[in-house]
Enzyme design. Structure first.
Site, mmCIF file in Angstrom:
data_model
loop_
_atom_site.group_PDB
_atom_site.id
_atom_site.type_symbol
_atom_site.label_atom_id
_atom_site.label_comp_id
_atom_site.label_asym_id
_atom_site.label_seq_id
_atom_site.Cartn_x
_atom_site.Cartn_y
_atom_site.Cartn_z
ATOM 1 N N GLY A 107 100.728 -31.364 -55.408
ATOM 2 C CA GLY A 107 100.020 -31.626 -56.659
ATOM 3 C C GLY A 107 98.735 -32.404 -56.456
ATOM 4 O O GLY A 107 97.895 -32.489 -57.353
ATOM 5 N N LYS A 127 95.054 -36.320 -49.159
ATOM 6 C CA LYS A 127 95.947 -36.665 -50.278
ATOM 7 C C LYS A 127 95.109 -37.374 -51.334
ATOM 8 O O LYS A 127 94.452 -38.370 -51.032
ATOM 9 C CB LYS A 127 97.077 -37.570 -49.788
ATOM 10 N N ASP A 266 111.987 -33.128 -51.728
ATOM 11 C CA ASP A 266 110.595 -32.729 -51.485
ATOM 12 C C ASP A 266 109.854 -33.773 -50.659
ATOM 13 O O ASP A 266 108.708 -33.548 -50.263
ATOM 14 C CB ASP A 266 109.862 -32.483 -52.811
ATOM 15 N N ASN A 267 110.497 -34.908 -50.408
ATOM 16 C CA ASN A 267 109.883 -35.928 -49.557
ATOM 17 C C ASN A 267 110.607 -36.037 -48.217
ATOM 18 O O ASN A 267 110.484 -37.053 -47.532
ATOM 19 C CB ASN A 267 109.886 -37.284 -50.264
ATOM 20 N N ASP A 276 105.306 -39.062 -47.074
ATOM 21 C CA ASP A 276 105.072 -39.438 -48.470
ATOM 22 C C ASP A 276 105.410 -40.896 -48.759
ATOM 23 O O ASP A 276 106.418 -41.218 -49.395
ATOM 24 C CB ASP A 276 105.840 -38.511 -49.441
HETATM 25 P P1 AMP Z 1 106.138 -37.866 -54.979
HETATM 26 O O1 AMP Z 1 107.576 -38.089 -55.269
HETATM 27 O O2 AMP Z 1 105.236 -38.991 -55.356
HETATM 28 O O3 AMP Z 1 105.929 -37.499 -53.530
HETATM 29 O O4 AMP Z 1 105.610 -36.641 -55.853
HETATM 30 C C1 AMP Z 1 106.411 -35.678 -56.482
HETATM 31 C C2 AMP Z 1 105.570 -34.536 -56.995
HETATM 32 O O5 AMP Z 1 104.588 -34.993 -57.918
HETATM 33 C C3 AMP Z 1 104.796 -33.766 -55.931
HETATM 34 O O6 AMP Z 1 104.724 -32.433 -56.348
HETATM 35 C C4 AMP Z 1 103.443 -34.415 -55.984
HETATM 36 O O7 AMP Z 1 102.408 -33.587 -55.497
HETATM 37 C C5 AMP Z 1 103.287 -34.643 -57.473
HETATM 38 N N1 AMP Z 1 102.358 -35.728 -57.798
HETATM 39 C C6 AMP Z 1 102.530 -37.051 -57.596
HETATM 40 N N2 AMP Z 1 101.473 -37.741 -58.042
HETATM 41 C C7 AMP Z 1 100.586 -36.841 -58.532
HETATM 42 C C8 AMP Z 1 99.292 -36.927 -59.140
HETATM 43 N N3 AMP Z 1 98.697 -38.096 -59.353
HETATM 44 N N4 AMP Z 1 98.704 -35.765 -59.497
HETATM 45 C C9 AMP Z 1 99.296 -34.591 -59.309
HETATM 46 N N5 AMP Z 1 100.502 -34.444 -58.758
HETATM 47 C C10 AMP Z 1 101.154 -35.553 -58.373
HETATM 48 MG MG MG Z 2 106.108 -36.144 -52.423
#
Ligand code: AMP
Ligand code: MG
Length: 525
Positions: A107, A127, A266-267, A276
């Protein structure tokens, strides 16, 4: 993208970060990613640079002096690539906090391409480089604070010997980013042999695409687990290999007191890397149930839950791989044929079985080393657990306890205050600690090592310097005022976590200050 980096002698080095290397993730095809340029950020400036990561890529330590490099890693040049492929954002799914979340994907990450140096291939990823088709409700950005945290933690874990994605640099910009308050944006460049997550497999399983699943698994085997190719069932062998690497990774986390904070599937890296960095934390005062992520109200990813969480995540990966398991000569079971055969399920469960033993043996051997025990004897486990019990009761600092334990002599003079030295000061329950120390000392008598040898061995596994939240916070606060010197200083100290570095002790090697208690970190900043 060809990036020209100036070397110290003035010669130009062409660093090729490209999408078209054979067997790259980008070669898998459109079903696996979307191509798009990064979204530029205004007036990018360099916040931090890891010369050691640059070296991995074959670049000079002063590569960051080149303004073109800063523009490139800010994401500001990728639109100019008229003839070369655009970066990719990959699609994946996952289980978040134990619940199926469906499609997620990169994302806010974009893979610029790959670079090969000394026979190793690295994917290079930005990132925080802007919106992607997978941004969902997010803004595609990362703030300076979380970017510095990822940068420092990647390099700190690597220095501790823990497998991790690496960070090359952090580029900042005045671009305002709305979180709980308005902060400024940054982009981290990170590199890894692979950014594939368990969630990539879960994605194609959920989409009922065993053909794509097989392509993905073949890619991962080829790039990361080539030995699996020759196994009678390569996909089962892959599952087993990932199981072992994951067990090793988590055992290492536990041994250095690292809490990941968001162990969603996913992490979880298919390569067994720490990936992550969000609301991670290192243990300060010992609490087995420590929750580093302010948003994790149930403590699902508490310190002592990490091994169990990793195992749970491996079950999700196993499920994702089921359509491939037990196939004959690549003949795939039709994923529409909803139920995998009982034989495949049993085989997958078997492949996960070694987790517990591997984790336990890895963790135990790291623990014995932390206590300076070179041999394995009856009663060791109970002895070690007793110290953890005292640490828990006294909230004794995890890192300092083990570092100072190395100073305890195996010969006692009779005065516990002197004999048990500085480690004792960490325990309010002095009599409890003295009783334990007497038993520990007795145990040390049966070790071959003398005090000096044991201290040297213990100091190679018990770090003196870890990335405590308050240290990161100090570097962040200064960086928010455009002073990046603390990011650099801290990075240099954390490069050598096991070295004495006496002049760094007062500022970086002590207990956290009281204000550190109030620091909170949570998801997706
Ligand atoms: P995370 O658990 O923080 O690794 O993220 C979980 C999901 O949310 C992943 O698909 C990330 O790419 C997405 N994500 C986290 N923060 C953002 C952001 N600020 N903008 C877009 N996607 C995000
Ligand atoms: Mg992630």
């Amino acid at each position: 993208m060809s990036l020209t980096v100036k070397q110290a002698d003035g010669a130009a080095l062409t660093a090729r970060i490209v999408q078209d290397l054979p067997r790259s993730y980008a070669s898998l095809g459109d079903a696996f990613f979307s191509r798009l340029p990064a979204t530029p950020i205004p007036a990018p400036y360099l916040v931090g640079f890891s010369a050691e990561t640059a070296r991995l890529l074959g670049w000079p330590a002063d590569a960051a002096d080149d303004p073109a490099l800063i523009e490139y890693f800010a994401g500001n040049l990728s639109r100019d690539l008229a003839t070369e492929a655009l970066p990719i954002a990959t699609v994946y799914s996952g289980h978040q906090f134990g619940v199926w979340a469906g499609q997620l994907g990169d994302g806010r990450a974009l893979t610029l391409g790959e670079i090969e140096h000394l026979g190793t291939r690295f994917e290079v990823q930005l990132k925080g480089a802007g919106l992607t088709p997978y941004s969902r409700m997010g803004d595609g950005r990362a703030v300076l604070r979380s970017s510095i945290r990822e940068f420092l933690a990647s390099e700190a874990l690597h220095a501790l010997g823990v497998p991790t994605t690496r960070a090359l640099c952090v580029i900042g910009s005045a671009l305002p980013i709305r979180r709980e308050t308005v902060e400024s944006a940054a982009v981290v460049t990170r590199i890894a042999t692979s950014f594939v997550r368990f969630g990539h497999f879960e994605h194609f399983y959920a989409r009922k695409r065993p053909d794509l699943l097989q392509q993905l698994a073949d890619h991962v085997i080829e790039r990361l687990y080539p030995a699996c190719r020759n196994a009678s069932d390569p996909y089962l062998a892959l599952l087993e290999a990932v199981t072992l690497r994951t067990a090793d990774l988590v055992a290492h986390w536990q041994a250095v007191g690292f809490c990941h904070g968001v162990m969603n599937t996913d992490n979880m890296s298919i390569a067994g890397l720490t990936i992550d960095y969000g609301p991670y934390g290192f243990l300060d005062g010992f609490d087995a149930a420590h929750i580093c992520n302010h948003s994790d109200s149930s403590g699902r990813y508490a310190y002592d839950q990490q091994p169990q969480s990793a195992y749970w995540n491996l079950f999700c990966l196993a499920q994702g791989l089921l359509p491939l398991i037990g196939g004959k000569q690549g003949a795939l079971r039709d994923a529409e044929d909803s139920q995998a055969s009982e034989a495949a399920i049993a085989a997958a469960q078997n492949a996960l079985e070694p987790f517990k033993e591997r984790y336990t043996s890895q963790y135990q051997s790291r623990l014995r080393a932390k206590f300076g025990l070179g041999t394995q004897q009856d009663g060791d486990d109970a002895l070690m657990q007793r110290l953890f019990g005292l640490m828990q009761a006294c909230h004794a600092d995890f890192t300092l306890t083990f570092r100072r334990l190395s100073k305890l002599s195996r010969d006692a003079g009779g005065d516990p205050a002197l004999d048990n030295g500085p480690v004792r000061d960490l325990f309010l329950d002095r009599p409890g600690f003295d009783a334990w120390a007497a038993d520990y000392r007795a145990r040390l008598q049966s070790e071959g090592m003398d005090d000096v040898q044991r201290a040297a061995a213990m100091n190679q596994v018990n770090p003196k310097y870890i990335l405590r939240n308050h240290l990161a916070e100090q570097a962040i606060r200064q960086a928010q005022n455009k002073d990046f010197s603390e990011v650099e200083r801290l990075l240099l100290v954390l490069r050598h976590p096991f070295a004495e570095q006496t002049d760094a002790e007062a500022a970086y090697g002590g207990l956290p200050p009281d204000w550190a208690q109030a620091l909170e970190v949570s998801c997706s900043s």
